[in-house]
Design an enzyme around this catalytic site. Structure first.
Site, PDB file in Angstrom:
ATOM      1  N   GLU A  34      24.852  12.145  57.270  1.00 12.99           N
ATOM      2  CA  GLU A  34      25.026  12.259  55.739  1.00 12.99           C
ATOM      3  C   GLU A  34      25.676  12.914  54.747  1.00 12.99           C
ATOM      4  OE1 GLU A  34      25.239   8.148  55.072  1.00 12.99           O
ATOM      5  OE2 GLU A  34      23.374   7.859  55.595  1.00 12.99           O
ATOM      6  N   HIS A  35      26.568  12.444  53.856  1.00  6.68           N
ATOM      7  CA  HIS A  35      26.859  13.618  53.010  1.00  6.68           C
ATOM      8  C   HIS A  35      27.637  14.425  53.328  1.00  6.68           C
ATOM      9  CE1 HIS A  35      25.433  12.173  49.474  1.00  6.68           C
ATOM     10  NE2 HIS A  35      24.365  11.973  49.753  1.00  6.68           N
ATOM     11  N   GLY A 121      24.312  -2.128  45.646  1.00  4.22           N
ATOM     12  CA  GLY A 121      23.284  -0.843  45.161  1.00  4.22           C
ATOM     13  C   GLY A 121      22.208  -0.579  46.432  1.00  4.22           C
ATOM     14  N   GLY A 123      23.454   0.238  48.988  1.00  7.15           N
ATOM     15  CA  GLY A 123      23.627   1.882  50.045  1.00  7.15           C
ATOM     16  C   GLY A 123      24.257   1.597  51.367  1.00  7.15           C
ATOM     17  N   SER A 125      27.501  -0.828  50.543  1.00  6.31           N
ATOM     18  CA  SER A 125      29.057  -0.131  50.168  1.00  6.31           C
ATOM     19  C   SER A 125      29.502  -1.225  49.790  1.00  6.31           C
ATOM     20  CB  SER A 125      29.723   0.471  51.832  1.00  6.31           C
ATOM     21  OG  SER A 125      29.767   2.039  51.878  1.00  6.31           O
ATOM     22  N   SER A 126      28.834  -1.988  49.411  1.00  9.87           N
ATOM     23  CA  SER A 126      29.434  -3.495  48.503  1.00  9.87           C
ATOM     24  C   SER A 126      30.840  -2.745  47.925  1.00  9.87           C
ATOM     25  CB  SER A 126      28.471  -4.069  47.565  1.00  9.87           C
ATOM     26  OG  SER A 126      28.245  -3.430  46.536  1.00  9.87           O
ATOM     27  N   GLU A 159      38.400   5.078  43.414  1.00 10.15           N
ATOM     28  CA  GLU A 159      37.000   5.514  43.762  1.00 10.15           C
ATOM     29  C   GLU A 159      37.057   6.385  42.960  1.00 10.15           C
ATOM     30  OE1 GLU A 159      34.077   3.647  46.451  1.00 10.15           O
ATOM     31  OE2 GLU A 159      33.474   5.371  46.459  1.00 10.15           O
ATOM     32  N   ASP A 171      33.122   5.067  53.287  1.00  7.61           N
ATOM     33  CA  ASP A 171      32.798   3.538  52.777  1.00  7.61           C
ATOM     34  C   ASP A 171      34.545   2.955  52.696  1.00  7.61           C
ATOM     35  OD1 ASP A 171      30.256   5.093  52.367  1.00  7.61           O
ATOM     36  OD2 ASP A 171      30.841   4.923  50.455  1.00  7.61           O
TER      37      ASP A 171
HETATM   38  C1  GLA Z   1      28.594   7.253  49.841  1.00  4.58           C
HETATM   39  C2  GLA Z   1      29.626   7.938  49.604  1.00  4.58           C
HETATM   40  C3  GLA Z   1      30.230   7.909  50.837  1.00  4.58           C
HETATM   41  C4  GLA Z   1      28.911   9.510  51.753  1.00  4.58           C
HETATM   42  C5  GLA Z   1      27.706   8.420  51.062  1.00  4.58           C
HETATM   43  C6  GLA Z   1      26.942   9.717  52.397  1.00  4.58           C
HETATM   44  O1  GLA Z   1      27.852   5.848  50.456  1.00  4.58           O
HETATM   45  O2  GLA Z   1      30.873   6.423  49.168  1.00  4.58           O
HETATM   46  O3  GLA Z   1      32.093   8.860  50.750  1.00  4.58           O
HETATM   47  O4  GLA Z   1      29.262  10.367  50.547  1.00  4.58           O
HETATM   48  O5  GLA Z   1      27.143   8.389  50.184  1.00  4.58           O
HETATM   49  O6  GLA Z   1      27.060   9.852  53.466  1.00  4.58           O
END
Ligand code: GLA
Length: 386
Positions: A34-35, A121, A123, A125-126, A159, A171
């Site tokens: 993540e991140h 919303g 998490g 990825s809609s 985005e 995403d």
């Molecule tokens: C969101 C962002 C992604 C990624 C995640 C965290 O979904 O859109 O690019 O950074 O957070 O992993």
């Protein structure tokens, strides 16, 4: 009636004709990593079986009419005046349109209507499903035949450039390249990836939505990419070869520790550890070592909470509640953070009761009703000819 039939029906009611073709675009989960995407590290996502469905048909005019059926809202993009929109969902679509225009691809007017099974919303990825499904539709309408990577980048640039969200490609990549039953381990530096079977039986992955809405625009999401850039800039005064946080080693970090604030040290150390966890997760997945998988999920959450600071009380509560459940091996917040879902690795036997109990305890503390999603790993974006 299937959602595909509903899209067709509503399209006809709205525009008086049948759509020429449909597009299906999934949301995503991320097993771990993540991140790390905008830090050019490793991610391990998969597309899910919750999707967005779009109907498309050229309309011979100079206008793109877009209907968000679930929101009972519509918006028009005029190809000459290139107007803006105040509506968030429409800004994603307009961003995609503009990115096609920036590639000098000539767009003709069309009608589009979409519906979604993907919670917004949460998490999952809609927004990427919206960008990627919409981009795939425009690609087909314009007979451009871009490859999947180009569509991923169009969605991501929409985005970055038009919504001012400095996200990475996790995403859009997941929505576009997903494959049933498989997760994708991608190195974001080289953008190369491989598919891995996700055979967790007798365990399953269940999402629990905190129902705390996040929006990357108002949450602290953008702060993290900026902080990471600054950390890299400071690092380069000593180690010029470090181009991204993911190429910084633990030893290097220790050597320059004193030039950083504690916060920056924690951010960098999280990224180094999270990349390592992706690799450990791959090995544990292959050997079906559920204890290790669970520990890695908890360790990831711990880092996201304490070092990267992108969790929130509600996510932490759900993760803590999972620890009281012997049938749950591990859990963590998923996605950008500041709300959204936790990902839980749970034994399939009695899972519904276990999750129900957790949601009840969550409600007692927060007064918020959580929701559970029993997701399956599905295929990426595809065109459906009617
Ligand atoms: C969101 C962002 C992604 C990624 C995640 C965290 O979904 O859109 O690019 O950074 O957070 O992993």
């Amino acid at each position: 009636m299937s959602i595909i039939d509903k899209v067709k029906q509503q399209f006809e009611l709205t525009f008086g004709v049948q759509p020429e073709f449909l597009v299906r675009a999934p949301g995503r989960i991320n097993l771990i990593g993540e991140h790390t995407d905008y830090n050019k590290g490793c991610v391990f996502p998969a597309a899910i079986d919750k999707c967005m469905y779009f109907g498309f048909k050229p309309n011979g005019s100079n206008t793109c009419n877009i209907v968000a059926h679930d929101m009972a809202a519509s918006e028009n993009y005029n190809l000459t005046s290139k107007n803006d929109s105040e509506k968030l969902w429409a800004r994603y679509c307009f961003g995609v349109l503009r990115e096609f225009e920036n590639l000098d691809i000539k767009i003709m007017g069309f009608d589009c209507l979409f519906m979604s099974e993907i919670p917004i919303g949460a998490g999952v990825s809609s927004s990427a499903a919206l960008e990627c499904g919409f981009a795939r539709g425009i690609d087909k309408i314009t007979s451009t035949d871009l490859d999947k990577w180009e569509l991923v980048r169009i969605g991501n640039r929409a985005e970055n450039n038009h919504l001012n969200i400095q996200s990475g490609i996790l995403d859009q990549f997941s929505s576009m390249f997903g494959q049933e039953g498989k997760a994708m381990l991608m190195d974001c530096a080289t953008q190369t990836f491989e598919y891995h079977n996700v055979d967790l039986d007798p365990y399953e992955l269940v999402l629990i939505n905190t129902n705390v809405k996040h929006s990357h625009l108002s949450s602290g999401y953008n702060d993290r990419p900026s902080e990471c850039k600054e950390i890299v800039r400071i690092t380069q005064t000593k180690f010029p070869e470090v181009e991204h946080l993911s190429t910084l080693s633990h030893d290097q970090l220790e050597l320059i520790k004193d030039t950083f604030s504690d916060t920056y040290y924690d951010r960098a150390s999280f990224i180094i550890e999270e990349n390592k966890r992706v690799d450990d997760f791959r090995l544990a997945l292959a050997s079906r070592d559920f204890n290790t998988l669970g520990k890695l999920l908890y360790a990831s959450h711990n880092g996201l909470k304490n070092k990267y600071e992108v969790s929130c009380d509600e996510l932490d509560l759900l993760v803590n509640l999972s620890m009281d459940q012997p049938s749950i091996k591990g859990a963590r917040m998923m996605g950008g953070g500041f709300g959204g879902c936790t990902l839980n690795l749970i034994h399939k036997e009695g899972k519904v009761d276990v999750i129900r109990k957790m949601m009840y305890d969550y409600y007692k503390t927060t007064n918020i009703k959580a929701e559970a999603y029993y997701v399956k790993i599905g295929n990426g974006v595809e065109v459906i000819t009617t």
